[in-house]
Design a protein around this motif. Structure first.
Motif, PDB file in Angstrom:
ATOM      1  N   TYR A 177      -3.150   2.518   6.040  1.00 11.50           N
ATOM      2  CA  TYR A 177      -3.747   1.258   5.577  1.00 11.50           C
ATOM      3  C   TYR A 177      -4.751   1.302   4.351  1.00 11.50           C
ATOM      4  N   ALA A 178      -5.465   2.169   4.397  1.00  6.26           N
ATOM      5  CA  ALA A 178      -6.627   2.293   3.219  1.00  6.26           C
ATOM      6  C   ALA A 178      -6.014   2.624   2.053  1.00  6.26           C
ATOM      7  N   ASP A 179      -4.706   2.995   1.828  1.00  5.91           N
ATOM      8  CA  ASP A 179      -4.200   3.459   0.663  1.00  5.91           C
ATOM      9  C   ASP A 179      -3.062   2.587   0.036  1.00  5.91           C
ATOM     10  N   LEU A 180      -2.980   1.226   0.554  1.00  4.50           N
ATOM     11  CA  LEU A 180      -2.138   0.398   0.177  1.00  4.50           C
ATOM     12  C   LEU A 180      -2.795  -0.103  -1.431  1.00  4.50           C
ATOM     13  N   ASP A 181      -1.694  -0.437  -2.093  1.00  2.00           N
ATOM     14  CA  ASP A 181      -1.861  -0.817  -3.554  1.00  2.00           C
ATOM     15  C   ASP A 181      -1.672  -2.279  -3.494  1.00  2.00           C
TER      16      ASP A 181
END
Length: 316
Positions: A177-181
């Motif tokens: 989740y934290a790495d979604l663009d």
């Protein structure tokens, strides 16, 4: 919004003396919500909401009051903090940081929202996301993926086996989740039906910005959809969803990445509130007036998103 810290009448009179808001007539605790102590305050010059912050210090609270002031100044119908005679928005009362905020007309939506109310919420949220691009202050989410992981580990030993297995599976699914663009910016992050005040079908104001933070704009939209557009079984109500999205898309179209990750973000928003309500149930705090909301409501919503992963296009 509950009462954890009792405020005596004489204490409140002394507090209000620093403001040009008139003489105290009446005040009463508010039972809605769960995080801070809140009172309705009536003076001979107007009506206000007094909030005593149970978990935030003065440095953190300046951000929330700046958010409220920013949106008010950019045409969003939102509560505006009152300044004392020295121009300060924050003071101390009963050992807690405290703010006095103008009370808006209207009432929260207690039951199922109407289609017109859903469209109005989508419309105002779209306006907020466009206006918020100019907001300069930054605040990391306090209920983001790190919090969800840490809270889950605290709760897992106390959960039944089937729910614990579901939770572990969901955390694994949401690992990236934290790495979604995805587009991000200042968000309300708690735009539930009790945080929007209506007079009939007319939206009169947005309140309770105390979860505002930098997040994916899509997350803010997902929080709203999960509350405004589901029935009691946790099933998405298609017409309500379409009404809310119709209002929102007038102002901002979703990117391809947002559309591709819609189910994931809906699940992240549902998980956040399932965990927070479960935490409040299993680790309750003492207060004069408190409200613990049913965590099963968001478990049902999460299960619905897990079992029926609609895309944005399928729902429109």
């Amino acid at each position: 919004m509950s009462v954890y810290t009792e405020v005596g009448r004489d204490q409140l009179i002394a507090f209000l003396a620093d403001y040009a808001v008139g003489e105290l007539v009446h005040y009463q605790g508010i039972s809605d919500g769960i995080e801070n102590t809140n009172y309705f305050v009536t003076t001979d010059k107007g009506e206000f909401v007094l909030t005593l912050f149970e978990h935030h210090d003065f440095g953190e609270l300046a951000y929330f009051l700046d958010v409220m002031t920013f949106f008010f100044e950019h045409g969003i119908p939102s509560a505006h903090p009152a300044a004392d005679r020295q121009g300060r928005y924050l003071k101390k009362l009963c050992g807690r940081p405290a703010a006095l905020v103008m009370r808006l007309d209207g009432r929260g939506v207690a039951n199922v929202a109407s289609l017109a109310q859903c469209e109005a919420i989508g419309d105002i949220l779209g306006q907020m996301h466009i206006a918020g691009q100019q907001f300069q202050s930054r605040r990391h989410s306090q209920r983001g993926p790190e919090w969800r992981q840490e809270t889950a580990q605290r709760l897992l030993p106390m959960m039944e086996a089937d729910q614990a297995a579901l939770l572990k599976n969901e955390l694994a699914f949401q690992k990236g989740y934290a790495d979604l663009d995805l587009p991000w910016g200042v968000t309300h992050s708690d735009l539930f039906r009790d945080n929007a005040l209506f007079d009939g079908e007319e939206l009169r104001g947005i309140i309770d910005f105390y979860y505002a933070c930098d997040e994916y704009l899509l997350y803010d939209l997902a929080v709203a959809v999960n509350d405004w557009c589901v029935d009691e079984s946790g099933t998405l109500a298609l017409r309500h969803y379409q009404a809310l999205m119709s209002g929102y898309l007038q102002h901002r179209q979703l990117t391809d990445a947002e559309q591709a990750n819609w189910n994931l973000v809906l699940r992240a928003a549902a998980l956040r509130f399932w965990l927070s309500r479960l935490q409040d149930k299993l680790f309750p705090r003492e207060g004069e007036i408190t409200q613990i909301k049913n965590p099963d409501a968001f478990l049902k919503i999460l299960q619905q998103h897990r079992h029926q992963p609609f895309s944005v296009d399928e729902l429109q």
